[in-house]
Write a protein that holds these residues in place. Structure first.
Motif, short mmCIF file in Angstrom:
data_model
loop_
_atom_site.label_atom_id
_atom_site.label_comp_id
_atom_site.label_asym_id
_atom_site.label_seq_id
_atom_site.Cartn_x
_atom_site.Cartn_y
_atom_site.Cartn_z
N GLY A 143 0.83 -1.19 0.00
CA GLY A 143 0.00 0.00 0.00
C GLY A 143 0.87 1.25 0.00
N VAL A 144 1.94 1.20 0.77
CA VAL A 144 2.87 2.32 0.83
C VAL A 144 3.48 2.55 -0.55
N VAL A 145 3.86 1.45 -1.19
CA VAL A 145 4.48 1.53 -2.50
C VAL A 145 3.52 2.16 -3.50
N ALA A 146 2.28 1.70 -3.46
CA ALA A 146 1.29 2.17 -4.42
C ALA A 146 1.07 3.67 -4.27
N GLY A 147 1.13 4.14 -3.02
CA GLY A 147 0.84 5.55 -2.81
C GLY A 147 2.02 6.47 -3.08
N LEU A 148 3.22 5.95 -3.08
CA LEU A 148 4.37 6.85 -2.99
C LEU A 148 5.41 6.68 -4.09
N CYS A 149 5.64 5.43 -4.53
CA CYS A 149 6.86 5.18 -5.31
C CYS A 149 6.63 5.39 -6.81
N ASP A 150 7.68 5.92 -7.46
CA ASP A 150 7.65 6.02 -8.92
C ASP A 150 8.07 4.69 -9.52
N GLU A 151 9.11 4.13 -8.94
CA GLU A 151 9.63 2.87 -9.46
C GLU A 151 9.73 1.88 -8.31
N VAL A 152 9.48 0.62 -8.58
CA VAL A 152 9.46 -0.38 -7.51
C VAL A 152 10.43 -1.51 -7.85
N ASN A 153 11.26 -1.87 -6.89
CA ASN A 153 12.11 -3.05 -7.01
C ASN A 153 11.61 -4.09 -6.04
N VAL A 154 11.29 -5.26 -6.53
CA VAL A 154 10.84 -6.32 -5.64
C VAL A 154 12.03 -7.23 -5.35
N LEU A 155 12.33 -7.40 -4.07
CA LEU A 155 13.48 -8.21 -3.69
C LEU A 155 13.02 -9.57 -3.17
N TYR A 156 13.78 -10.58 -3.51
CA TYR A 156 13.54 -11.87 -2.88
C TYR A 156 14.88 -12.56 -2.66
N GLY A 157 15.11 -13.02 -1.45
CA GLY A 157 16.35 -13.74 -1.15
C GLY A 157 17.60 -12.96 -1.52
N GLY A 158 17.58 -11.65 -1.34
CA GLY A 158 18.77 -10.85 -1.58
C GLY A 158 18.96 -10.41 -3.02
N ARG A 159 18.04 -10.78 -3.91
CA ARG A 159 18.16 -10.32 -5.29
C ARG A 159 16.89 -9.64 -5.75
N ILE A 160 17.06 -8.75 -6.72
CA ILE A 160 15.88 -8.12 -7.31
C ILE A 160 15.24 -9.13 -8.25
N VAL A 161 13.96 -9.41 -8.05
CA VAL A 161 13.29 -10.36 -8.94
C VAL A 161 12.41 -9.66 -9.97
N GLU A 162 11.97 -8.45 -9.63
CA GLU A 162 11.18 -7.72 -10.61
C GLU A 162 11.30 -6.23 -10.36
N ARG A 163 11.32 -5.48 -11.46
CA ARG A 163 11.38 -4.03 -11.35
C ARG A 163 10.43 -3.44 -12.37
#
Lengths: 327, 338
Positions: free
Chosen positions: B231-251
């Motif tokens: 929810g925070v991301v949706a309200g605030l961020c221009d770009e989103v990096n999704v991390l899993y296990g120490g790596r970015i899995v989606e941007r």
């Protein structure tokens, strides 16, 4: 290294006490969220509980009485403690100690000096030794504790090994050894000897609570704002780490008084008996212990009551400020 | 990782990145234990005025990433590799005193728990002036009116009185406002917010977020938002990096990512948010926890928890592949390969 090893027990106790400072943050949180009324600080809420604690009231009462007595002792003492008023009643063979008589309610000692006045004025020396030994011990312990807690690494390892060595020697024995080193025993050598024993205790305690602060969120937050290392140590870590040290000093006051009395009793104190001191009076009374036990009983009682007062006050303070023992 | 992993996403703001993290790798080493890689080759860019989100579950390396950039990891017991270029200098190579000069002045950070992040024995005002004294070389007297203005700007009522208040005398929201005031005192160009709203009530969360948004827009500060709260991301961020296990899995950009999640993990995160409009639809949690991770070395770490694993997931390591403004590390993305 069994837990019953006295040295370990002592260390554990110090470390337990140090751990309470890590808990102050949680304690404040409770105070902050349970009632948001401004002004309910840790100290205010502790005071609220202390005010109703009979143990604290008795301890604080004794302590207050003793401090006031020591401050005004020269004024309220009926006679000069150094003048042998009843010296002509002293008969070394038949009557070495003059008994109670009008004007001298407790009688006199073997030099004809008023026993009551000597007891009253003796409180002064006891207070001086207790306070200064604690202050010196606190100062030394704080220097070592800050060094170890602020720098960490090899400084910490070095300081703490020295502290461990000092802690491993029974405290009274250490005090004796240091006092015996002095060529001319005096009040000052007693203070130094007693203080030296307290240094490792304070150092370990402060180091423990400094370490707890080092890993706290607010120290990390301060670092994240680029605050200098010196400010981190002296503004963010030290003030938050002092709680258990302050409590410990009230307890140390009691042990200092007892240790100092023990040193004087064994003749390692001030040899000048024109300046009365309870431990020294106790030592002198040994000669007449079978025939005139009151000579030993009065100073011993004074020491016990005063030490008890400080201990009761210190223990109840510790309990009030320790988040784990809150009821 | 591969060359593709280090290419920044399309430059939407059109100017040079302020912070450019490349191949950041943080390994915790303990004597007698296997080294543990908490952050494993993370790359992202932050441009002036941009808000970039780092999203993921607990333990995915979000906070370690931020601490590594700030140089706040403990001196021993870890190894930091890669680069974090801020305005032409690699922060990871700076000496500790140079880094200390930059922290609070150029880069500031807001932490999760506003109470424990404030010094309990120092009045709040003094904690704000401390930053100004340190970086602006101001006297306390000169800094006090500035501190008052700062408190006012972050929406603390009656700032004159609050300057003298201790942290425990303030409410949670006010404490977080005070922390924001401290972080913004020297007008840093980059602000890292590590879960700034997690410890707050929902109503206060919204206030703090809108405050952050407002301040960031007003001052042009770049913001790195670390959160597990979509929810925070949706309200605030221009770009989103999704991390899993120490790596970015989606941007991806906020709208693209929420509109069309492609990684099963992102999809799962979105599906596990309760929705009011769906009638009594059961929540779909992602099974398992981060501790079920496979190592990234010869598999996809998310494979054991994935809703649509294929054979190759447990045989090879997926690479982060860029396409336009998006990047994805998956063999079998949601919605089929493109």
């Amino acid at each position: 290294m069994s837990p019953t090893n006295p040295m370990n027990r002592r260390k554990d106790r110090i470390d337990d006490l140090a751990a309470t400072s890590g808990g102050t943050a949680t304690l404040v949180r409770e105070a902050g969220t349970v009632d948001e009324k401004p002004g309910v600080s840790l100290i205010a809420s502790a005071w609220k509980r202390l005010r109703r604690n009979p143990v604290f009231l008795i301890g604080a009462g004794i302590t207050l009485l003793f401090v006031v007595l020591a401050l005004v002792s020269r004024v309220i003492a009926p006679h000069d403690p150094a003048v042998g008023y009843l010296i002509d009643q002293v008969r070394p063979q038949s009557n070495p100690v003059p008994g109670p008589q009008p004007g001298f309610p407790l009688g006199a000692d073997d030099a004809g000096r008023d026993l009551l006045s000597r007891l009253i004025v003796g409180s002064q020396q006891t207070l001086i030794v207790g306070v200064f030994a604690t202050l010196f011990g606190l100062a030394g312990g704080m220097v070592l504790g800050i060094l170890a807690g602020a720098f960490g690494g090899w400084v910490d390892a070095l300081v703490m090994r020295i502290v461990d060595v000092l802690l491993s020697i029974p405290s009274l024995l250490l005090a004796f050894s240091i006092a015996a080193l002095a060529a001319r025993p005096s009040q000052l050598t007693v203070i130094i000897a007693v203080a030296a024993v307290q240094v490792p205790i304070f150092a370990r305690l402060l180091r423990g609570s400094m370490l707890a602060q080092r890993h706290s969120d607010h120290v990390l937050a301060a670092r994240a704002l680029g605050v200098t290392e010196r400010a981190v140590v002296f503004r963010h870590m030290l003030p938050n780490a002092l709680g258990p040290v302050i409590v410990q000093s009230t307890l140390v006051l009691a042990t200092s008084i007892i240790d100092a009395a023990a040193l004087s009793f064994l003749g390692l104190g001030n040899p000048n008996d024109r300046q009365p001191e309870w431990g020294q009076m106790l030592g002198k009374a040994q000669t007449y212990i079978y025939d005139y036990p009151h000579l030993a009983v009065y100073p011993a009682l004074c020491i016990i009551v005063v030490a008890l007062g400080f201990t009761l006050m210190g223990e109840s303070l510790r309990e009030a400020l320790d988040p784990k023992s809150r009821r | 990782m591969t060359a593709t992993a280090t290419t920044p996403s399309t430059n939407r703001h059109g100017d040079e990145p302020l912070l450019s993290v490349r191949d950041l790798r943080v390994t915790f080493t303990r004597q007698g234990e296997e080294p543990f890689t908490a952050v494993d080759g993370v790359s992202f860019d932050v441009r002036p005025g941009q808000t970039v989100g780092l999203v993921g579950e607990s333990g995915c390396g979000k906070s370690v990433t931020s601490l590594a950039i700030m140089g706040l990891l403990p001196r021993r017991g870890n190894r930091v590799e890669g680069t974090a270029t801020f305005d032409g200098t690699d922060l990871l190579r700076l000496g500790s005193s140079e880094m200390r000069d930059r922290r609070g002045r150029d880069i500031a950070m807001i932490f999760q728990d506003p109470l424990s992040s404030l010094n309990p024995v120092v009045p709040v005002g003094l904690q704000v002036t401390e930053v100004l004294e340190r970086h602006r070389k101001m006297s306390r007297k000169a800094a006090t009116p500035l501190a008052r203005d700062l408190l006012k700007r972050v929406g603390i009522p009656d700032p004159d009185r609050r300057l003298k208040d201790y942290p425990h005398q303030m409410s949670g929201g006010m404490r977080q406002r005070a922390l924001i005031a401290m972080a913004l005192a020297c007008a840093p160009r980059l602000l890292i917010a590590d879960e700034p709203t997690t410890a707050l009530d929902v109503t206060i969360q919204a206030q703090i977020l809108s405050l952050l948004k407002e301040l960031v827009q007003e001052t042009g500060t770049a913001l790195v938002m670390i959160t597990h709260d979509l929810g925070v991301v949706a309200g605030l961020c221009d770009e989103v990096n999704v991390l899993y296990g120490g790596r970015i899995v989606e941007r991806g950009g906020r709208h693209e990512l929420f509109g069309q999640p492609r990684h099963p993990y992102t999809n799962g995160l979105l599906a596990s948010i309760p929705r009011l409009d769906a009638e009594r639809a059961p929540l779909t949690p992602i099974p398992g926890s981060v501790s079920d991770n496979l190592p990234w070395t010869s598999a996809c770490a998310f494979a054991p928890r994935c809703s649509q694993p294929v054979d190759v997931c447990t045989q090879r390591t997926p690479q982060l592949e860029e396409s336009g403004s998006r990047a994805l590390r998956c063999f079998n993305p949601v919605g089929g390969p493109r």
